[in-house]
Design a protein around this motif. Sequence first.
Motif, mmCIF file in Angstrom:
data_model
loop_
_atom_site.group_PDB
_atom_site.id
_atom_site.type_symbol
_atom_site.label_atom_id
_atom_site.label_comp_id
_atom_site.label_asym_id
_atom_site.label_seq_id
_atom_site.Cartn_x
_atom_site.Cartn_y
_atom_site.Cartn_z
ATOM 1 N N GLY A 70 -3.665 0.827 12.166
ATOM 2 C CA GLY A 70 -4.309 1.468 12.771
ATOM 3 C C GLY A 70 -5.668 1.629 11.907
ATOM 4 O O GLY A 70 -6.611 1.371 12.459
ATOM 5 N N TYR A 71 -5.616 1.611 10.571
ATOM 6 C CA TYR A 71 -6.880 1.832 9.844
ATOM 7 C C TYR A 71 -7.611 0.375 9.936
ATOM 8 O O TYR A 71 -8.967 0.323 10.082
ATOM 9 N N VAL A 88 0.811 -1.183 0.132
ATOM 10 C CA VAL A 88 -0.076 -0.133 -0.032
ATOM 11 C C VAL A 88 0.818 1.130 0.106
ATOM 12 O O VAL A 88 2.119 1.301 0.251
ATOM 13 N N ASP A 89 0.247 2.322 -0.526
ATOM 14 C CA ASP A 89 1.050 3.593 -0.448
ATOM 15 C C ASP A 89 0.353 4.619 0.492
ATOM 16 O O ASP A 89 -0.955 4.249 0.726
ATOM 17 N N ALA A 97 -6.456 4.576 -2.784
ATOM 18 C CA ALA A 97 -7.707 3.644 -3.123
ATOM 19 C C ALA A 97 -7.933 2.634 -2.019
ATOM 20 O O ALA A 97 -9.022 2.183 -1.780
ATOM 21 N N TRP A 98 -6.801 2.031 -1.513
ATOM 22 C CA TRP A 98 -6.963 1.031 -0.275
ATOM 23 C C TRP A 98 -7.752 1.678 0.798
ATOM 24 O O TRP A 98 -8.532 0.890 1.376
ATOM 25 N N LEU A 99 -7.387 2.740 1.220
ATOM 26 C CA LEU A 99 -8.233 3.554 2.383
ATOM 27 C C LEU A 99 -9.688 3.850 1.846
ATOM 28 O O LEU A 99 -10.773 3.555 2.586
ATOM 29 N N PHE A 144 -15.374 2.806 2.440
ATOM 30 C CA PHE A 144 -16.758 2.410 1.607
ATOM 31 C C PHE A 144 -17.375 1.128 2.275
ATOM 32 O O PHE A 144 -18.662 1.221 2.198
ATOM 33 N N LEU A 145 -16.659 0.261 2.882
ATOM 34 C CA LEU A 145 -17.054 -0.848 3.409
ATOM 35 C C LEU A 145 -17.367 -0.525 4.844
ATOM 36 O O LEU A 145 -18.085 -1.532 5.610
ATOM 37 N N GLN A 146 -17.186 0.517 5.349
ATOM 38 C CA GLN A 146 -17.440 0.857 6.737
ATOM 39 C C GLN A 146 -18.914 1.571 6.734
ATOM 40 O O GLN A 146 -19.455 1.995 7.724
#
Length: 396
Positions: free
Chosen positions: A347-348, A294-295, A307-309, A314-316
């Motif tokens: 953390g995320y 990830v970046d 995009a990963w965050l 989105f899924l939350q």
Amino acid sequence: MTKWIKKSKEAPLSIHATHCPTKDRLYERCVKLVAKNVHRWRFAEFDRSFTDFTKKINHPPCLLEALSIRDSEIPAHCKLFQVSSSKLQELQLTDVTLPRDFSALVGLNVLCLRSVTERHADGKNLPITIEMVRRALEACPNLVYLALEGEFTISNARATTRPVVLKELQNLCLSPEQGQNGALLSLIDAENCSFFKIQFRERPDEKPQVWKWSTYLRGLRRAGALRIHVPDNHPMVRIDSMEGLCRVDIMYSDERRSYNVAQQVAYSIMEAILVELEKDSALTNPIQLRFGQVDVSCPDWRIPDPAWLRLLKFLQEPIVDPSSGEKRWRLPHLDSISVLDSRWLKGYLKQFVTTREVAFEAGQAVDRITEILREHPAIPPTDIFSEVVAYDGEMP
């Protein structure tokens, strides 16, 4: 070669021929010998050499099942295609020019058209039309594999005909020029398609109509378990079945745009897919998220979330289930997460896991997080669930 041809008697032949720029006597003799035995061809592949052979072919093949032609022009009345009882099942054309009214795209199981043009009466070579593609699909109702790449000519007239039903189609690959995916997708109805790969070359503010390609997502519902891949260094997304039964690849490319913008567009498309998949009811497949390298974007309001965050956020977001009317998480059967590097994610991930754990009914929580060792990919992934839940550091 002459001795080998004679020794093999009437056994079927597999031909691979590459263009010889010098056109020496040995090359000419080989071409003549191979062309003379066209009745024995079963598989043939020509790389910039097709016209050399067509000049020597005197009668059509009777055994030919698979043909690949690259960087050549097919002459009018080519004998290779003049047979009413052809056994040809697979045809791949790459950087090929067709004669006017080419009618050999019939009864195929595999069809690949990559940057194919058509010779017009005025001598110009123009990209084949969408209508020509439609006629080919109608003449090949048992297609199993279809690839359409490059530029196509789209008529200004509004299409009114229905899409071509291809019940046997399992694998579809689309990579046309900018703005042409919609026109190609509207040609095809393939509800049993299991492997779907599409490349978008659009402007960032353009997104394809979901209804035009939702038909290719039905296979995802039939999979025993799904995996959603979060990219590392490519602006693409992948949703596939963990047992390998079906896969959807979506890529976005635009050399004028930054990687971050391209990746955001790819994820916009994936979000639309997930919304479409859950439009009527929740997916019942167990689902795994898999993160690559990830970046982390700089803390600047002008830069959108990576995009990963964005996917985690989105899924939350809770939604109302259309069948029950009750609130739930998107993808309620998301039960595991796999990461390649957990340094920036802990953390995320903790926030994501705890959020989904405390709301709504039981059974919508993530209970397994593993980390893959990049240096030793053969080693089984390490379980880091407790490490993530106990994390109390910063979120970059």
